[in-house]
Design a protein around this motif. Sequence first.
Motif, PDB file in Angstrom:
ATOM      1  N   GLY A 151       1.715  -3.605 -12.621  1.00 49.36           N
ATOM      2  CA  GLY A 151       0.898  -2.717 -11.609  1.00 49.36           C
ATOM      3  C   GLY A 151      -0.137  -1.883 -12.495  1.00 49.36           C
ATOM      4  N   LEU A 173       0.110  -5.533 -16.357  1.00 45.23           N
ATOM      5  CA  LEU A 173      -0.474  -6.836 -15.619  1.00 45.23           C
ATOM      6  C   LEU A 173      -0.780  -6.203 -14.279  1.00 45.23           C
ATOM      7  N   GLY A 188      -5.909   0.610 -10.558  1.00 47.25           N
ATOM      8  CA  GLY A 188      -5.943   1.750  -9.821  1.00 47.25           C
ATOM      9  C   GLY A 188      -4.877   1.776  -8.539  1.00 47.25           C
ATOM     10  N   PRO A 227      -5.937   7.746  -1.728  1.00 52.14           N
ATOM     11  CA  PRO A 227      -5.694   9.071  -1.984  1.00 52.14           C
ATOM     12  C   PRO A 227      -7.255   9.678  -1.891  1.00 52.14           C
ATOM     13  N   THR A 250      -3.982 -10.433 -12.549  1.00 55.92           N
ATOM     14  CA  THR A 250      -2.827 -11.288 -12.981  1.00 55.92           C
ATOM     15  C   THR A 250      -1.745 -10.674 -12.291  1.00 55.92           C
ATOM     16  N   VAL A 267       2.233 -10.887 -11.326  1.00 54.66           N
ATOM     17  CA  VAL A 267       3.778 -11.320 -12.124  1.00 54.66           C
ATOM     18  C   VAL A 267       4.295 -12.112 -10.890  1.00 54.66           C
ATOM     19  N   PHE A 314      -2.581  -3.846   3.237  1.00 51.19           N
ATOM     20  CA  PHE A 314      -1.553  -2.970   2.355  1.00 51.19           C
ATOM     21  C   PHE A 314      -0.620  -4.225   1.625  1.00 51.19           C
ATOM     22  N   ALA A 337       1.967   2.932   3.451  1.00 53.86           N
ATOM     23  CA  ALA A 337       0.803   3.301   2.561  1.00 53.86           C
ATOM     24  C   ALA A 337       1.453   4.207   1.596  1.00 53.86           C
ATOM     25  N   GLY A 364       2.839  10.136  -3.377  1.00 53.46           N
ATOM     26  CA  GLY A 364       1.886  10.874  -3.851  1.00 53.46           C
ATOM     27  C   GLY A 364       1.308  10.904  -5.066  1.00 53.46           C
TER      28      GLY A 364
HETATM   29  C1  LIG Z   1      -4.688   5.642   2.466  1.00 54.55           C
HETATM   30  C2  LIG Z   1      -3.660   6.439   1.550  1.00 54.55           C
HETATM   31  C3  LIG Z   1      -4.229   7.852   1.464  1.00 54.55           C
HETATM   32  C4  LIG Z   1      -3.456   8.601   0.429  1.00 54.55           C
HETATM   33  N1  LIG Z   1      -3.692   9.932   0.466  1.00 54.55           N
HETATM   34  C5  LIG Z   1      -3.378  10.640  -0.627  1.00 54.55           C
HETATM   35  C6  LIG Z   1      -3.694  11.890  -1.026  1.00 54.55           C
HETATM   36  O1  LIG Z   1      -4.722  12.169  -0.427  1.00 54.55           O
HETATM   37  N2  LIG Z   1      -3.075  12.628  -1.991  1.00 54.55           N
HETATM   38  C7  LIG Z   1      -1.983  12.006  -2.823  1.00 54.55           C
HETATM   39  O2  LIG Z   1      -1.628  12.737  -3.706  1.00 54.55           O
HETATM   40  N3  LIG Z   1      -1.501  10.878  -2.425  1.00 54.55           N
HETATM   41  C8  LIG Z   1      -2.179  10.113  -1.339  1.00 54.55           C
HETATM   42  N4  LIG Z   1      -1.555   8.862  -1.034  1.00 54.55           N
HETATM   43  C9  LIG Z   1      -0.455   8.286  -1.952  1.00 54.55           C
HETATM   44  C10 LIG Z   1      -0.707   7.899  -3.380  1.00 54.55           C
HETATM   45  O3  LIG Z   1      -2.016   7.156  -3.394  1.00 54.55           O
HETATM   46  C11 LIG Z   1       0.278   6.982  -3.846  1.00 54.55           C
HETATM   47  O4  LIG Z   1       1.511   7.649  -3.602  1.00 54.55           O
HETATM   48  C12 LIG Z   1       0.188   6.499  -5.413  1.00 54.55           C
HETATM   49  O5  LIG Z   1      -1.155   6.260  -5.408  1.00 54.55           O
HETATM   50  C13 LIG Z   1       0.970   5.525  -5.533  1.00 54.55           C
HETATM   51  O6  LIG Z   1       1.032   5.234  -6.859  1.00 54.55           O
HETATM   52  P1  LIG Z   1       1.905   4.038  -7.320  1.00 54.55           P
HETATM   53  O7  LIG Z   1       1.917   3.920  -8.795  1.00 54.55           O
HETATM   54  O8  LIG Z   1       3.351   4.253  -7.184  1.00 54.55           O
HETATM   55  O9  LIG Z   1       1.749   2.605  -6.659  1.00 54.55           O
HETATM   56  P2  LIG Z   1       0.342   1.772  -6.457  1.00 54.55           P
HETATM   57  O10 LIG Z   1      -0.954   2.638  -6.477  1.00 54.55           O
HETATM   58  O11 LIG Z   1       0.873   1.245  -5.201  1.00 54.55           O
HETATM   59  O12 LIG Z   1       0.316   0.672  -7.638  1.00 54.55           O
HETATM   60  C14 LIG Z   1       1.015  -0.311  -7.411  1.00 54.55           C
HETATM   61  C15 LIG Z   1       0.225  -1.532  -8.260  1.00 54.55           C
HETATM   62  O13 LIG Z   1       1.250  -2.641  -8.400  1.00 54.55           O
HETATM   63  C16 LIG Z   1       0.482  -3.865  -8.276  1.00 54.55           C
HETATM   64  N5  LIG Z   1       1.297  -5.001  -7.969  1.00 54.55           N
HETATM   65  C17 LIG Z   1       2.142  -5.302  -6.804  1.00 54.55           C
HETATM   66  N6  LIG Z   1       2.606  -6.393  -7.132  1.00 54.55           N
HETATM   67  C18 LIG Z   1       2.259  -6.955  -8.317  1.00 54.55           C
HETATM   68  C19 LIG Z   1       2.628  -8.106  -8.894  1.00 54.55           C
HETATM   69  N7  LIG Z   1       3.275  -9.022  -8.594  1.00 54.55           N
HETATM   70  N8  LIG Z   1       1.895  -8.210 -10.102  1.00 54.55           N
HETATM   71  C20 LIG Z   1       1.090  -7.537 -10.843  1.00 54.55           C
HETATM   72  N9  LIG Z   1       0.696  -6.333 -10.081  1.00 54.55           N
HETATM   73  C21 LIG Z   1       1.307  -6.052  -8.844  1.00 54.55           C
HETATM   74  C22 LIG Z   1      -0.337  -3.651  -6.982  1.00 54.55           C
HETATM   75  O14 LIG Z   1      -1.575  -4.362  -7.007  1.00 54.55           O
HETATM   76  C23 LIG Z   1      -0.826  -1.955  -7.433  1.00 54.55           C
HETATM   77  O15 LIG Z   1      -2.106  -1.914  -8.296  1.00 54.55           O
HETATM   78  C24 LIG Z   1      -2.437   8.140  -0.252  1.00 54.55           C
HETATM   79  C25 LIG Z   1      -1.902   6.839  -0.213  1.00 54.55           C
HETATM   80  C26 LIG Z   1      -2.796   5.802   0.545  1.00 54.55           C
HETATM   81  C27 LIG Z   1      -2.694   4.539   0.771  1.00 54.55           C
END
Ligand SMILES: Cc1cc2nc3c(=O)[nH]c(=O)nc-3n(C[C@H](O)[C@H](O)[C@H](O)COP(=O)(O)OP(=O)(O)OC[C@H]3O[C@@H](n4cnc5c(N)ncnc54)[C@H](O)[C@@H]3O)c2cc1C
Length: 493
Positions: free
Chosen positions: A9, A31, A38, A55, A243, A245, A419, A430, A467
């Motif tokens: 991710g 990957l 992002g 966000p 890519t 996984v 999503f 989300a 967040g």
């Molecule tokens: C609509 C929306 C509004 C939001 N508003 C806010 C806000 O205003 N302020 C705030 O602070 N937070 C907000 N959030 C929450 C915040 O965006 C998330 O908590 C944060 O971005 C999550 O990051 P993460 O790294 O945990 O996961 P993610 O950003 O989901 O990253 C996970 C990644 O793993 C990848 N992935 C999944 N499976 C595989 C696989 N098999 N192989 C390779 N890659 C894979 C996905 O494609 C993704 O890129 C919002 C979220 C959403 C959806």
Amino acid sequence: MAPQALVIGSGFSSLSSACYLAQAGYEVTMLEKNHQPGGRARQWRKQGFTFDIGPSWYWMPDIFENFFADFGHRVSDYYQLSRLDPSYRIYFGQHNYEDIPASKEELYQLFDRYQPGSSIHLKSFLKQAGMTYNLAVKEMAFKPGHSLFDFVTPHTMTNEHLFVQSLRHIVRSKFKHPYLISLLEFPVLFLGAKPDDTPAFYSFMNHADLEMGTWYPAGGMYSVVAGMLKLASELGVIIKVDTAVERLEVSESKIRTVISTSGDYKPEVIVSGADYQHTESLLPAEYRNYTEKYWTKKTFAPSALLFFIGLNKKLKSVLHHTLFFDSSFDTHAEAIYDHPEWPDQPLFYVNVPSITDPVVAPIGHECMTILIPIAPGIEDTEHIRNIYYDSTIRRFEELTGENIREHIVIRQSYCINDFTKDYNAYKGNAYGMANTLFQTGYFRPSIRNKKVKNLFYTGQLTVPGGGVPPAIMSGKIVACEIIKKIKVDAYTA
Ligand SMILES: Cc1cc2nc3c(=O)[nH]c(=O)nc-3n(C[C@H](O)[C@H](O)[C@H](O)COP(=O)(O)OP(=O)(O)OC[C@H]3O[C@@H](n4cnc5c(N)ncnc54)[C@H](O)[C@@H]3O)c2cc1C
């Protein structure tokens, strides 16, 4: 030869852990299944409009500053921030709105206007919220959540009421006016839980909102992703997009091979920032930390129905961030948490960054996103999206008195199915999992796989929670876990 780490991710948590691991001497490869890195914070561009898909609220600027400081940099080396004033607008009814000022003095006046004398209560509420912020960020948020005793500190012991009483209880014991209650209860929606299920401890979100303020990174939230990508690449991290996984092959309690759509990898250590339940599905069932039953019992944070809209006019009736709280908060929350179904008259949020930033829309145009929180896992069809599109545009026009329908030049919806498809999100959530008391810290899914020694989890489903700031912290926590020699100096004020 440097040890090799593979990060799944490219969301904030993955980017953060990749940077810390690279700094510690690991050779890091990320990957990402999607074309654009992002994660949930990707960007969509069309006909001169630039939309942040996820966000849009930039809160807790200290967390971002501390992240870049860990690498000898400042936020301003990567993107430019400005504080919004007013912070945001709330509509309570037709042509009836309040702007929430950045200035504390003006905020006190606003409270006294609705409930004479309430500014005194606000001062003491915010004092406590500041204390919980320090407690959360300095003492608790960076703990890996291995033990319940992680959270037993002199401060938590003397403030146990903050974990027993709900935020709703604390707010409603002092504030009686419904507008003030909405203003103080809404920030916990970011935690994905109802105010009556959220411990008062989480009033630190009010500190983040009303004391630290709402900020905007020039170019939009994707500028933060771009900044972290730049830092990662400066640290030598290799990012492979498109890519996915597909499988994690285990033998003798270790992942030996990571099978991806671009080939096989044999890293020493694997960190997954992909949604937890999805990561586990890549493992043989006997090596998973949790069963399907575990996930079905958890309270997930909401999903969202989003509309990305380009307008060929400038708007007068909204600010950069505008919340529409003209209907019942509790009825909407019920449709999300208690009886998952499409809500009748949902609260919604409108983000118009082109009010602040001319680069995100063509001249004379507005770039607008509508977000409606909904229950994860409910039916998502084009027909349902269209119904909500029509009703929300109509409500927007009625409440603000401003016509937009005839000015819409582009429109795109995004919801549960997207999503699930784009991020492998469990039930199309989300924001991950709600931060209720029993889904906080030690009670959240573990950052370590208990049966596979070299697999770690990061992101909004682990500690500390959902967040952007928590996701960045989560990346540091897991990297620290891997490189015990990195000192977890949680916070440098
Ligand atoms: C609509 C929306 C509004 C939001 N508003 C806010 C806000 O205003 N302020 C705030 O602070 N937070 C907000 N959030 C929450 C915040 O965006 C998330 O908590 C944060 O971005 C999550 O990051 P993460 O790294 O945990 O996961 P993610 O950003 O989901 O990253 C996970 C990644 O793993 C990848 N992935 C999944 N499976 C595989 C696989 N098999 N192989 C390779 N890659 C894979 C996905 O494609 C993704 O890129 C919002 C979220 C959403 C959806």
